[in-house]
Scaffold this motif. Structure first.
Motif, PDB file in Angstrom:
ATOM      1  N   ARG A   1     -17.635  20.947  -3.124  1.00 15.66           N
ATOM      2  CA  ARG A   1     -19.135  20.805  -2.950  1.00 15.66           C
ATOM      3  C   ARG A   1     -19.783  20.082  -4.371  1.00 15.66           C
ATOM      4  NH1 ARG A   1     -22.078  25.687  -1.619  1.00 15.66           N
ATOM      5  NH2 ARG A   1     -20.119  26.962  -1.803  1.00 15.66           N
ATOM      6  N   ILE A   2     -19.131  20.582  -5.522  1.00 15.42           N
ATOM      7  CA  ILE A   2     -19.599  20.248  -6.823  1.00 15.42           C
ATOM      8  C   ILE A   2     -19.149  18.784  -6.847  1.00 15.42           C
ATOM      9  CG2 ILE A   2     -19.188  20.473  -9.120  1.00 15.42           C
ATOM     10  CD1 ILE A   2     -18.952  23.515  -8.572  1.00 15.42           C
ATOM     11  N   LEU A   3     -17.955  18.471  -6.305  1.00  8.10           N
ATOM     12  CA  LEU A   3     -17.390  16.996  -6.353  1.00  8.10           C
ATOM     13  C   LEU A   3     -18.294  16.087  -5.830  1.00  8.10           C
ATOM     14  CD1 LEU A   3     -13.612  17.319  -6.379  1.00  8.10           C
ATOM     15  CD2 LEU A   3     -14.908  16.513  -8.451  1.00  8.10           C
ATOM     16  N   ASN A   4     -18.794  16.598  -4.449  1.00  4.81           N
ATOM     17  CA  ASN A   4     -19.745  15.575  -3.822  1.00  4.81           C
ATOM     18  C   ASN A   4     -20.896  15.246  -4.664  1.00  4.81           C
ATOM     19  OD1 ASN A   4     -18.076  15.633  -1.551  1.00  4.81           O
ATOM     20  ND2 ASN A   4     -19.178  17.330  -0.668  1.00  4.81           N
ATOM     21  N   ILE A   5     -21.198  16.241  -5.336  1.00  3.21           N
ATOM     22  CA  ILE A   5     -22.594  15.864  -6.394  1.00  3.21           C
ATOM     23  C   ILE A   5     -22.061  14.672  -7.431  1.00  3.21           C
ATOM     24  CG2 ILE A   5     -24.109  16.561  -8.176  1.00  3.21           C
ATOM     25  CD1 ILE A   5     -24.028  19.555  -6.844  1.00  3.21           C
ATOM     26  N   CYS A   6     -20.894  14.763  -7.805  1.00  9.37           N
ATOM     27  CA  CYS A   6     -20.374  13.891  -8.917  1.00  9.37           C
ATOM     28  C   CYS A   6     -20.154  12.559  -8.466  1.00  9.37           C
ATOM     29  CB  CYS A   6     -19.256  14.434  -9.522  1.00  9.37           C
ATOM     30  SG  CYS A   6     -19.473  16.035 -10.325  1.00  9.37           S
ATOM     31  N   GLU A   7     -19.678  12.491  -7.120  1.00  5.75           N
ATOM     32  CA  GLU A   7     -19.718  11.132  -6.546  1.00  5.75           C
ATOM     33  C   GLU A   7     -18.672  10.270  -7.363  1.00  5.75           C
ATOM     34  OE1 GLU A   7     -22.562   9.111  -4.417  1.00  5.75           O
ATOM     35  OE2 GLU A   7     -23.933  11.082  -4.373  1.00  5.75           O
ATOM     36  N   GLY A   8     -17.523  10.879  -7.751  1.00  8.82           N
ATOM     37  CA  GLY A   8     -16.766  10.007  -8.395  1.00  8.82           C
ATOM     38  C   GLY A   8     -17.018   9.520  -9.913  1.00  8.82           C
TER      39      GLY A   8
END
Length: 815
Positions: A320-327
């Motif tokens: 979920r945190i990675l989804n915020i960062c979006e790469g």
């Protein structure tokens, strides 16, 4: 007040006291606008009786005296507040030089490149392939100058990537001179040229020339030119913000050489700067993309768990945190470094995830916030409100370009310019946001134009924070909550009501209550997907309404002619209007501002009244007409060539006796769709001379004869041709000289066709050809011709695709 805010805007971020004063003036400006618009609402005439009627309404009606006195009192109170704010300016005397000079300087420079350069070797995840690509370009043996631009949004790692390339052993060995120049946002050309000279000479252990600081810019350019002539050199210009930087130094580098190879590598978040700098030298643009899911996960785990792997109980929250960062590499590194302090406690990870927005405002994610602030404060004043307005769209929703443009115009964010339509100006605003990498294209039309775009989650969080601070887009935005008991703002000053659905059907009564309540100041009403069957009559009495959008057909009120500011109205369903049908068609002609109009279930006998109304709508950009079931659309009435000077999109769905001849005079027309027209006469002869037509679609039996012939000289700007479900069509011919700019051909379920269009080999600019669900004989001939090699008429087309059904499933073939 607006003039003051425009000027003070550039300084408020760097001065907390000034920022507070600006906030107060901004609130007074908002309240002033409310009072003025309530005045317009209370006293403006809703009929067409002219000035005399207006004068009588304001002055002769005793019941208006109380309202006039109340508004006068409100204006007096605002003047008092403004005078008090003016007195406070004694504390901020420095604002006067700003206003006198018209300064647009940005707040104190924050060098975000330092963050990128401090990333350790372990953080260079995902740059292997981009690094190899750049090194391959640098290994070219061409003599002379080449420019390479690395373009992308803040935090993608442009500087990190180029530094890895710059420090590579192969680069050190192959170049006589190298220099890394960090370009400041407020650069001075003399300082920049001095910096280049010092770095180049330091690299070869030579002192700078005497009197360097006193040299003129032209002399310094000449010095650099002579120094680099016939030498192998590489110079990095890191983080260029303006086109002026390249313009100021471009001629300092030798362009032609018999021996030397020169490379300039530019990093920038501005697409136009990257492309312009490369174009003259036939260089390369590398658009840096976000990390893949796999690489993002690898980078986060390296930072958050430096000596261990991710515990299973943290894997879900990590995703979920990675989804915020979006790469975004910088975001992943900063957040990972923060999470490592949470001691693998899931409750602390959950708390961080829930509070990302506030974390951006605090110290933890300050580096990311500062980078975004730089981009925001570099925006022209008129673009800032447009950018912050993006907060209204739900998270992860693709933003439709056309919808946003209309909303900007309706909200009053778009400044008029002579010689341009409001839509053209607004589209320029959007292109500038795209150019600055603040938004990213998500979908395009067939001709390559942006259709929708995406907002990075962290950018969106920043927008929400900044919009809240400046009280921008404080609207009742309904996202289709599942719990309809939540409070909906129904204040008297509500300006915009947007429903982005899908929502629970219980929302219907609440929406009716809001729309028929006291929201008399409403300017924007967006009911896309709203769970309602009809629009309350009160909506059509909203004097200020500029934008009204509802995709589903609706039964309009015969009083809708009151909406003098309305710009979009679609789709009006005439089927259920009964005896009011003709009244509604007549009301359409009373609208003065509509840009887009859509009408469904039109009957043949409505044609004459519709013609009379349409003749008055000279601002139309888009017109959609759908007939009632199998009835014909009667549009044969003559229209003046000047009736629709701005019409760009025309869609006619329903039977036509023949194509209306006035279509051939629509010089601004870009898109023409004919659906179910059942034409017996070739329509191309009437439309082939349209000077700006880019897209032509003939669908579902719109043409019933066997042959379509595109004559030489016709359709000179056509970009895309789509033919679908034309059952009787057997032959398509394209004479040499027709459709010279055609890029795309799409033919779908034209079951009588047995061979490719004759003359398709003459369409030299074709990029994409799509044959879908065609007859088996057609496909076999196509494949057989491909096998013959030298007779293949589509050899010049980069992509030819065939879709057909095999055993009930779609099968794709790339030819």
């Amino acid at each position: 007040m607006r003039a003051f805010l425009r000027v003070a805007d550039a300084r408020e971020e760097s001065d907390p006291q000034l920022k507070e004063w600006v906030r107060q003036v901004r609130e007074i400006a908002y309240d002033t606008e409310d009072v003025l618009e309530r005045y317009m609402l209370r006293f403006a005439s809703h009929d067409t009786s002219g000035f005399r009627g207006y004068y009588k309404k304001v002055c002769a009606s005793l019941k208006n005296l109380k309202a006039r006195h109340q508004i006068a009192s409100e204006i007096k109170a605002i003047r008092s507040r403004l005078e008090n704010a003016y007195k406070r300016q004694q504390t901020f005397r420095d604002i006067y030089p700003i206003m006198n000079q018209g300064s647009t300087s940005s707040p104190a420079w924050y060098d975000g490149r330092g963050d990128a350069l401090l990333l350790e070797e372990v953080d260079g995840v995902g740059i292997e392939n981009p690094k190899e690509r750049l090194l391959a370009w640098l290994s070219s043996i061409d003599y002379g100058l080449k420019v390479i631009s690395v373009v992308g949004m803040s935090g993608l790692g442009k500087t990190t990537l180029v530094k890895k390339v710059f420090d590579d052993t192969s680069v050190e060995m192959n170049f006589d001179h190298d220099a890394w120049i960090a370009v400041s946002e407020s650069f001075k050309v003399e300082n920049l040229l001095q910096d280049i000279i010092k770095r180049l000479l330091k690299d070869v252990k030579q002192p700078p020339p005497q009197g360097l600081e006193a040299m003129k810019a032209d002399d310094m350019r000449e010095f650099i030119y002579n120094l680099l002539q016939n030498k192998n050199y590489i110079i990095v210009l890191d983080d260029i913000w303006t086109q002026n930087v390249w313009e100021a130094i471009r001629y300092a580098f030798p362009r032609r050489a018999t021996h030397g190879r020169g490379y300039i590598i530019i990093t920038t978040r501005f697409n136009n700067i990257g492309h312009t700098a490369c174009s003259e030298s036939n260089g390369h643009v590398y658009k840096l993309e976000p990390l893949s899911e796999e690489k993002s996960r690898e980078l986060l785990y390296r930072k958050a768990f430096p000596r261990n792997s991710c515990p299973p109980y943290l894997e879900e929250i990590s995703e979920r945190i990675l989804n915020i960062c979006e790469g975004l590499p910088l975001a992943i590194v900063v957040i990972g470094s923060l999470l490592v302090t949470k001691n693998k406690k899931i409750e602390e990870w959950e708390m961080f995830y829930r509070s990302v927005g506030s974390e951006l405002e605090g110290d933890h994610l300050k580096r990311i916030s500062k980078l975004l602030s730089l981009s925001f404060y570099d925006l022209p004043y008129h673009l800032k409100a447009c950018f912050l307005y993006l907060r209204i769209f739900p998270e992860d929703e693709l933003v439709n370009k056309a919808t946003l443009i209309r909303l900007w115009i309706a909200e009053g964010f778009v400044e008029a310019k002579q010689g341009k339509t409001m839509e053209e100006i607004a589209e320029g605003y959007m292109n500038e946001l795209l150019n600055r990498s603040l938004i990213q294209v998500a979908e395009t039309f067939s001709d390559g134009r942006p259709r929708s775009f995406h907002i990075h989650d962290l950018v969106r969080e920043y927008i929400i924070s900044k919009a809240r601070e400046q009280n921008i887009a404080s609207v009742a935005t309904l996202y289709g909550f599942s719990n309809p008991t939540q409070q909906v703002y129904k204040g008297k000053n509500l300006r915009s009501l947007l429903f982005f659905g899908p929502g629970n059907s219980e929302w219907g009564p609440i929406l009716y209550e809001v729309m028929s309540g006291g929201c008399r100041m409403l300017k924007v009403l967006e009911l896309r997907g709203a769970p309602i069957d009809a629009i309350p009559d009160e909506v059509f009495k909203l004097y200020h309404l500029n934008h009204y959008e509802r995709i589903q057909g609706f039964t309009a009120s015969y009083e809708m002619g009151r909406l003098l500011c309305l710009q979009k109205l679609c789709y009006i369903n005439l089927a259920d209007a009964g005896g009011d049908r003709i009244k509604i068609v007549r009301e359409i002609g009373k609208l003065t501002q509509p840009r887009r109009l859509g009408i469904t279930k039109l009957r043949r006998e409505d044609g004459k009244e519709l013609y009379s109304s349409l003749a008055k709508l000279t601002n139309l950009r888009s017109l959609n007409i759908v007939s009632f079931e199998e009835e014909s659309i009667d549009l044969e009435y003559p229209l003046s060539p000047s009736t629709f000077p701005f019409l760009q999109t025309l869609e006619l769905q329903g039977r036509l006796e023949r194509i209306p001849q006035w279509i051939g005079s629509l010089n601004a027309l870009i898109r023409l769709n004919l659906i179910g027209s059942r034409l017996q006469e070739d329509p191309l002869q009437y439309i082939q001379g349209l000077p700006n037509l880019l897209l032509l679609k003939l669908y579902r039996g719109s043409y019933e004869r066997q042959e379509l012939s595109f004559k030489a000289g016709g359709f000179q700007r056509l970009h895309t041709l789509s033919l679908a479900r034309l059952k009787g069509l057997r032959w398509v011919r394209a004479e040499k000289g027709s459709m010279p700019l055609l890029h795309n051909v799409v033919m779908w379920h034209c079951e009588s066709m047995r061979e490719m269009p004759v003359g398709i080999e003459h369409l030299e600019n074709l990029k994409y050809v799509d044959f879908t669900d065609m007859a088996e004989e057609f496909v076999e001939r196509l494949i057989d011709e491909k096998r013959k090699g030298d007779q293949w008429r589509l050899a010049h087309v980069p992509q030819v695709v065939v879709y057909n059904r095999v055993n009930g499933k779609w099968k794709t073939r790339q030819l």
